[in-house]
Write a protein that holds these residues in place. Structure first.
Motif, short mmCIF file in Angstrom:
data_model
loop_
_atom_site.label_atom_id
_atom_site.label_comp_id
_atom_site.label_asym_id
_atom_site.label_seq_id
_atom_site.Cartn_x
_atom_site.Cartn_y
_atom_site.Cartn_z
N ASP A 73 3.75 0.84 -1.04
CA ASP A 73 4.39 1.80 -1.96
C ASP A 73 3.88 1.64 -3.38
OD1 ASP A 73 5.87 2.96 0.07
OD2 ASP A 73 7.70 1.82 -0.39
N ARG A 93 0.50 3.18 -3.48
CA ARG A 93 0.62 4.63 -3.37
C ARG A 93 1.01 5.23 -4.72
NH1 ARG A 93 3.89 4.94 0.94
NH2 ARG A 93 2.16 5.08 2.38
N ARG A 94 1.93 4.58 -5.42
CA ARG A 94 2.35 5.07 -6.75
C ARG A 94 1.21 5.00 -7.77
NH1 ARG A 94 6.89 2.12 -5.42
NH2 ARG A 94 6.36 0.47 -6.88
N THR A 99 -4.01 7.39 -1.72
CA THR A 99 -3.35 8.23 -0.72
C THR A 99 -3.90 8.06 0.69
OG1 THR A 99 -4.85 10.06 -1.23
CG2 THR A 99 -2.73 10.02 -2.40
N LEU A 154 -5.05 2.39 1.91
CA LEU A 154 -3.78 1.75 1.55
C LEU A 154 -3.58 0.47 2.37
CD1 LEU A 154 -1.40 4.81 1.25
CD2 LEU A 154 -1.78 3.08 -0.53
#
Length: 155
Positions: free
Chosen positions: A33, A36-37, A41, A46
């Protein structure tokens, strides 16, 4: 035993050993997460980037009881200079996490070298993106030591 390699006045600080699969999965998800922030993507990217600092449950040595996170303290319990915090990737200090990070103070470099000497003398191997992470008997250990197989797997 690794502690016999330490000079007077230096002790191991065991930060973490065994970790449950639930906790490992939570930490992996949190790191994904965070990435991702930051704008990543692609799912494969990731997973690859997150795995540099937090193992997926299926290969996590902490879940097998095969890894330990360590630092040093003096006889008063004061942490010694290691050049960055254990789990520095959680605070955005990724540049100081690798064992061979550049720009470390001479005391931090000496302490990391001492940690390496002590742990290798006991057969442990370091995960190079995390100066604090040492394992024995997990899959990575088997790969690096060219053992026929890992000794430990997920619990």
């Amino acid at each position: 035993m690794a502690s016999k390699e330490l000079p007077d006045g230096v002790r191991f600080l065991v930060v973490e050993g065994h970790r449950s699969s639930t906790e490992q999965a939570r930490r992996f998800a949190v790191h994904v997460d965070r990435l991702r922030r930051s704008g990543l993507t692609d799912p494969a990217d990731l997973r690859r980037r997150a795995s540099a600092f937090v193992s997926p449950v299926e290969v996590a040595p902490h879940c097998a009881g095969a890894a330990v996170d360590l630092a040093f303290v003096d006889t008063d319990g004061v942490e010694l200079d290691m050049g960055g915090a254990v789990n520095g990737h959680r605070t955005g200090d990724e540049e100081h996490c690798p064992m061979d990070a550049s720009g470390l103070s001479s005391s931090a470099r000496r302490n990391r070298d001492l940690l390496t000497q002590a742990m290798r003398s006991a057969g442990f191997i370091n995960y190079p993106t995390e100066w604090w992470h040492w394992s024995y008997g997990d899959r990575y250990w088997a790969l690096i030591t060219e053992a026929d197989s890992a000794i430990y797997g997920p619990v």
